[in-house]
Scaffold this motif. Structure first.
Motif, PDB file in Angstrom:
ATOM      1  N   ILE A 137      15.310  69.934 -27.133  1.00  0.00           N
ATOM      2  CA  ILE A 137      14.460  71.010 -26.281  1.00  0.00           C
ATOM      3  C   ILE A 137      14.747  72.519 -25.528  1.00  0.00           C
ATOM      4  N   LYS A 138      15.283  73.056 -27.084  1.00  0.00           N
ATOM      5  CA  LYS A 138      15.329  74.549 -26.752  1.00  0.00           C
ATOM      6  C   LYS A 138      14.382  75.015 -26.224  1.00  0.00           C
ATOM      7  N   GLN A 139      12.943  74.661 -27.454  1.00  0.00           N
ATOM      8  CA  GLN A 139      11.642  75.527 -26.962  1.00  0.00           C
ATOM      9  C   GLN A 139      11.173  75.403 -25.623  1.00  0.00           C
ATOM     10  N   ARG A 140      11.367  73.962 -25.130  1.00  0.00           N
ATOM     11  CA  ARG A 140      10.904  73.789 -23.820  1.00  0.00           C
ATOM     12  C   ARG A 140      11.514  74.611 -22.718  1.00  0.00           C
ATOM     13  N   ILE A 141      12.755  74.797 -22.910  1.00  0.00           N
ATOM     14  CA  ILE A 141      13.628  76.025 -22.286  1.00  0.00           C
ATOM     15  C   ILE A 141      13.029  77.165 -22.029  1.00  0.00           C
ATOM     16  N   ALA A 142      12.893  77.755 -23.486  1.00  0.00           N
ATOM     17  CA  ALA A 142      12.386  78.846 -23.285  1.00  0.00           C
ATOM     18  C   ALA A 142      10.790  79.445 -22.969  1.00  0.00           C
ATOM     19  N   ALA A 143      10.301  77.920 -22.286  1.00  0.00           N
ATOM     20  CA  ALA A 143       9.015  77.840 -22.210  1.00  0.00           C
ATOM     21  C   ALA A 143       9.396  78.222 -20.031  1.00  0.00           C
ATOM     22  N   GLN A 144       9.952  77.123 -19.931  1.00  0.00           N
ATOM     23  CA  GLN A 144      10.965  77.511 -19.246  1.00  0.00           C
ATOM     24  C   GLN A 144      10.694  78.903 -18.326  1.00  0.00           C
ATOM     25  N   GLN A 145      12.057  79.090 -18.683  1.00  0.00           N
ATOM     26  CA  GLN A 145      12.331  80.618 -18.536  1.00  0.00           C
ATOM     27  C   GLN A 145      10.655  81.901 -19.069  1.00  0.00           C
ATOM     28  N   THR A 146      10.217  81.269 -19.283  1.00  0.00           N
ATOM     29  CA  THR A 146       9.353  82.633 -19.866  1.00  0.00           C
ATOM     30  C   THR A 146       8.066  82.478 -18.474  1.00  0.00           C
ATOM     31  N   ARG A 147       7.902  81.437 -18.116  1.00  0.00           N
ATOM     32  CA  ARG A 147       7.378  80.852 -16.699  1.00  0.00           C
ATOM     33  C   ARG A 147       7.730  81.137 -15.168  1.00  0.00           C
ATOM     34  N   LEU A 148       9.464  81.258 -15.516  1.00  0.00           N
ATOM     35  CA  LEU A 148      10.243  81.532 -14.455  1.00  0.00           C
ATOM     36  C   LEU A 148      10.501  83.465 -14.184  1.00  0.00           C
ATOM     37  N   ASN A 149       9.780  83.710 -15.433  1.00  0.00           N
ATOM     38  CA  ASN A 149      10.184  85.671 -15.145  1.00  0.00           C
ATOM     39  C   ASN A 149       9.066  85.703 -15.014  1.00  0.00           C
ATOM     40  N   THR A 150       7.672  85.490 -15.915  1.00  0.00           N
ATOM     41  CA  THR A 150       6.778  85.542 -15.124  1.00  0.00           C
ATOM     42  C   THR A 150       6.540  85.690 -13.350  1.00  0.00           C
ATOM     43  N   ALA A 151       6.923  84.164 -12.582  1.00  0.00           N
ATOM     44  CA  ALA A 151       6.945  84.262 -11.703  1.00  0.00           C
ATOM     45  C   ALA A 151       7.389  85.345 -10.195  1.00  0.00           C
ATOM     46  N   GLN A 152       9.147  85.426 -11.420  1.00  0.00           N
ATOM     47  CA  GLN A 152       9.941  86.689 -10.828  1.00  0.00           C
ATOM     48  C   GLN A 152       9.285  87.523 -10.643  1.00  0.00           C
ATOM     49  N   ALA A 153       8.551  88.096 -11.407  1.00  0.00           N
ATOM     50  CA  ALA A 153       7.775  89.173 -11.439  1.00  0.00           C
ATOM     51  C   ALA A 153       7.013  89.685 -10.503  1.00  0.00           C
ATOM     52  N   LEU A 154       6.139  88.246 -10.172  1.00  0.00           N
ATOM     53  CA  LEU A 154       4.985  88.342  -9.754  1.00  0.00           C
ATOM     54  C   LEU A 154       5.141  88.659  -8.226  1.00  0.00           C
ATOM     55  N   THR A 155       6.252  87.567  -7.992  1.00  0.00           N
ATOM     56  CA  THR A 155       6.978  88.095  -6.381  1.00  0.00           C
ATOM     57  C   THR A 155       7.781  88.947  -6.118  1.00  0.00           C
ATOM     58  N   THR A 156       8.150  89.904  -6.813  1.00  0.00           N
ATOM     59  CA  THR A 156       8.505  91.086  -6.567  1.00  0.00           C
ATOM     60  C   THR A 156       7.584  92.244  -6.496  1.00  0.00           C
ATOM     61  N   GLN A 157       6.208  91.938  -7.574  1.00  0.00           N
ATOM     62  CA  GLN A 157       5.554  92.611  -6.692  1.00  0.00           C
ATOM     63  C   GLN A 157       4.510  92.615  -5.828  1.00  0.00           C
ATOM     64  N   LEU A 158       4.315  91.126  -5.726  1.00  0.00           N
ATOM     65  CA  LEU A 158       4.007  91.047  -4.072  1.00  0.00           C
ATOM     66  C   LEU A 158       5.501  91.650  -3.327  1.00  0.00           C
ATOM     67  N   GLN A 159       5.924  91.301  -3.271  1.00  0.00           N
ATOM     68  CA  GLN A 159       7.365  91.917  -1.967  1.00  0.00           C
ATOM     69  C   GLN A 159       7.034  93.287  -1.732  1.00  0.00           C
ATOM     70  N   ASN A 160       6.565  94.098  -2.735  1.00  0.00           N
ATOM     71  CA  ASN A 160       6.436  95.565  -2.952  1.00  0.00           C
ATOM     72  C   ASN A 160       5.086  95.693  -1.618  1.00  0.00           C
ATOM     73  N   GLN A 161       4.031  95.337  -2.555  1.00  0.00           N
ATOM     74  CA  GLN A 161       2.869  94.762  -1.458  1.00  0.00           C
ATOM     75  C   GLN A 161       3.042  95.369  -0.455  1.00  0.00           C
ATOM     76  N   LEU A 162       3.814  94.069   0.084  1.00  0.00           N
ATOM     77  CA  LEU A 162       4.063  93.506   1.841  1.00  0.00           C
ATOM     78  C   LEU A 162       4.609  94.696   2.073  1.00  0.00           C
ATOM     79  N   LYS A 163       5.599  95.431   1.054  1.00  0.00           N
ATOM     80  CA  LYS A 163       6.322  96.500   2.235  1.00  0.00           C
ATOM     81  C   LYS A 163       5.216  97.461   2.784  1.00  0.00           C
ATOM     82  N   THR A 164       4.459  97.592   1.812  1.00  0.00           N
ATOM     83  CA  THR A 164       3.336  98.843   1.968  1.00  0.00           C
ATOM     84  C   THR A 164       2.661  98.717   2.993  1.00  0.00           C
TER      85      THR A 164
END
Length: 211
Positions: A177-204
């Motif tokens: 299931i390595k392929q599934r792990i890679a897909a999960q990691q991609t979704r996690l990275n995307t969610a984390q990036a979106l969270t960081t962007q929102l944090q920056n918007q929130l601070k502003t």
């Protein structure tokens, strides 16, 4: 007497049945095990064993949730026949067979084929959250924008936690299931990036509101 897999259905044909008296996680274990053998891991079961009446027939339902956050709602009538499947809220055909393994294999194929489409849809929804945050900025007060940004941040934090837990569990699985792990990691990275962007918007927004 409870129905058991392999008994005759109400129409006289031999179909695999579920135990109508035990539409619970424990009672559904034979079907869950069959799904696991077909390569589909059930992470969560929501089954109250409560009956409702549909067109004069007693029906019980259970919701099975999988590693990629997809879910299937299973409907069982009072004879133990599986009368319906809903994948992420949409009805899909039920393959009647004399063995639960055959039914599970058919369902697992449909769920796995839909996985990529489902995860892409989640990513688009997450992107839309960011895009819509920039719509109508001029007509919204800083207080309202701040409140909305916090709500979106909190929801993304929940998504990150869920994806992190799923990813951690996936990393304990076999190499198959390595392929599934890679897909999960991609979704996690995307969610984390979106969270960081929102944090920056929130601070502003907080800085603007403080001013």
């Amino acid at each position: 007497m409870p129905n058991t897999p392999g008994m005759n259905s109400a129409n006289g044909k031999k179909y695999a049945l579920l135990d109508y008296d035990q539409v619970t996680e424990k009672g559904l274990k034979p079907f869950i095990d069959a799904l696991s053998k077909a390569g589909l891991t059930v992470e969560n079961v929501d089954a109250s064993n409560r009956a409702t009446t549909v067109n004069g027939i007693k029906v019980k339902t259970a919701v099975l949730r999988f590693q990629d956050q997809q879910e299937v709602k299973v409907s069982v009538n009072d004879t133990g026949d599986i009368t319906g499947f809903k994948l992420n809220g949409k009805s899909i055909p039920v393959q009647h067979a004399s063995a639960l393994t055959d039914i599970a294999s058919s369902l697992a194929t449909v769920v796995k084929q839909n996985s990529r489409k489902f995860t892409d849809s989640l990513a688009k929804k997450a992107k839309k959250v960011i895009d819509t945050s920039n719509t109508g900025v001029a007509v919204k007060s800083n207080v309202l924008r701040l409140k909305e940004a916090k709500a979106r941040r909190d929801q993304l934090n929940v998504n990150v936690s869920s994806l992190t837990a799923s990813n951690a569990k996936a990393q304990q699985q076999s190499a198959g299931i390595k392929q599934r792990i890679a897909a999960q990691q991609t979704r996690l990275n995307t969610a984390q990036a979106l969270t960081t962007q929102l944090q920056n918007q929130l601070k502003t927004l907080e800085d603007q509101n403080a001013a």
